[in-house]
Write an enzyme that holds these catalytic residues in place. Structure first.
Site, mmCIF file in Angstrom:
data_model
loop_
_atom_site.group_PDB
_atom_site.id
_atom_site.type_symbol
_atom_site.label_atom_id
_atom_site.label_comp_id
_atom_site.label_asym_id
_atom_site.label_seq_id
_atom_site.Cartn_x
_atom_site.Cartn_y
_atom_site.Cartn_z
ATOM 1 N N ARG A 35 3.712 11.157 3.266
ATOM 2 C CA ARG A 35 4.377 10.012 2.636
ATOM 3 C C ARG A 35 4.811 10.298 1.197
ATOM 4 O O ARG A 35 5.730 9.657 0.692
ATOM 5 C CB ARG A 35 3.464 8.792 2.677
ATOM 6 C CG ARG A 35 3.258 8.241 4.076
ATOM 7 C CD ARG A 35 2.661 6.854 4.057
ATOM 8 N NE ARG A 35 2.529 6.326 5.413
ATOM 9 C CZ ARG A 35 2.078 5.113 5.700
ATOM 10 N NH1 ARG A 35 1.725 4.298 4.720
ATOM 11 N NH2 ARG A 35 1.993 4.706 6.943
ATOM 12 N N ASP A 147 1.924 -9.952 -2.702
ATOM 13 C CA ASP A 147 1.725 -8.622 -2.123
ATOM 14 C C ASP A 147 1.745 -7.610 -3.261
ATOM 15 O O ASP A 147 2.330 -7.878 -4.328
ATOM 16 C CB ASP A 147 2.810 -8.304 -1.093
ATOM 17 C CG ASP A 147 2.358 -7.239 -0.095
ATOM 18 O OD1 ASP A 147 1.907 -7.621 1.006
ATOM 19 O OD2 ASP A 147 2.424 -6.038 -0.418
#
Length: 273
Positions: A35, A147
């Site tokens: 990633r 978030d």
């Protein structure tokens, strides 16, 4: 391809846990390296150690880098009506209780770890249906959705979903709360979008900045990424931010240690203060 050493994985994993609460076990090294690979290369860095040193700075650049890191490693997988029993209980039990209160005319609901917005928009639609005619007049029904991922919040604010994503919703909702766009996409109508306040928030912050407690907190399928000690601390903070009689909803793959929480078990993945 830049290799990631054991030391580099350990350093990055500890930083990620400290800043975002996400606990990466040793077997996640390949996932983390994958990633971050392009990110590190695009910055012209030659190793993950150089990247770690960049993150360790105390300036605006390092803060932005940390935000970018969290966006890369966060798993923002969700969908409408996920774990539908929670929404049924919220509609049939929680909302009627809140609407029958004398005096207070506000609903304080928090979607913690809201990802791309499906959960808070579902709650907003349930709240909208709970009011009939002019029944909403004088009520504050805006709910908070937070978030840690900026990219997830951007998607949530857009409120744009495919026709396939809407397939899990009642057909009347698709007609009433969404506007069709081209290429088979739909956008949440402004009347519902205005009922959700999206904010970036890190659940690992030492103190929660809210001035009032919540009647219901939804934090579902978030704590699966935390270790036990982190979960215990977070649930304690949630309890402090829950109104007496209020509810905590967690994911069905999660559970609370009943010996170490003051919440009372109601049903699978639902607890009450």
């Amino acid at each position: 391809m830049i290799p990631m050493t054991d030391l580099e994985f350990t350093q990055l994993a500890e930083l990620i846990k400290r800043r975002a609460g996400i606990h990466l076990k040793a077997e996640k090294r390949a996932l983390l390296a994958g990633r971050l690979q392009k990110l590190v290369q695009d910055k012209g860095l030659e190793s993950f150690s150089e990247y770690y040193n960049l993150l360790q700075g105390r300036n605006h650049t390092s803060a932005a880098e940390l935000t970018q890191l969290v966006d890369r490693i966060s798993t923002n997988h969700t969908f409408f009506m996920r774990e539908q029993g929670h929404f049924t209980y919220f509609r049939q039990q929680v909302l009627p209780e809140l609407l029958q209160r004398q005096g207070e005319r506000d609903l304080r609901i928090w979607s913690a770890g809201c990802s791309s917005g499906e959960e808070p928009y579902t709650l907003a639609m349930l709240i909208d249906e709970a009011f009939s005619g002019d029944g909403r007049r004088g009520w504050d029904t805006q709910l908070l959705a937070t978030d840690i991922s900026n990219s997830a919040l951007e998607a949530a604010r857009r409120g744009r979903y495919s026709a396939e994503a809407l397939g899990a919703l009642p057909e009347r909702w698709a007609r009433r709360y969404f506007e069709p766009e081209e290429k088979g996409y739909y956008t949440v109508k402004p009347a519902i979008r205005s009922q959700v306040l999206f904010r970036r928030f890190n659940l690992m912050d030492e103190k929660f900045p809210f001035t009032r407690r919540f009647h219901a907190i939804f934090c579902r399928n978030v704590m699966i990424y935390f270790d036990q000690a982190t979960r215990i601390r977070l649930v304690h903070k949630f309890y402090e931010m829950t109104e007496p009689g209020g509810y905590l909803f967690i994911g069905h793959s999660e559970s609370l240690d009943r010996e170490r929480t003051a919440y009372r078990y109601v049903m699978p993945a639902v607890y009450r203060k």
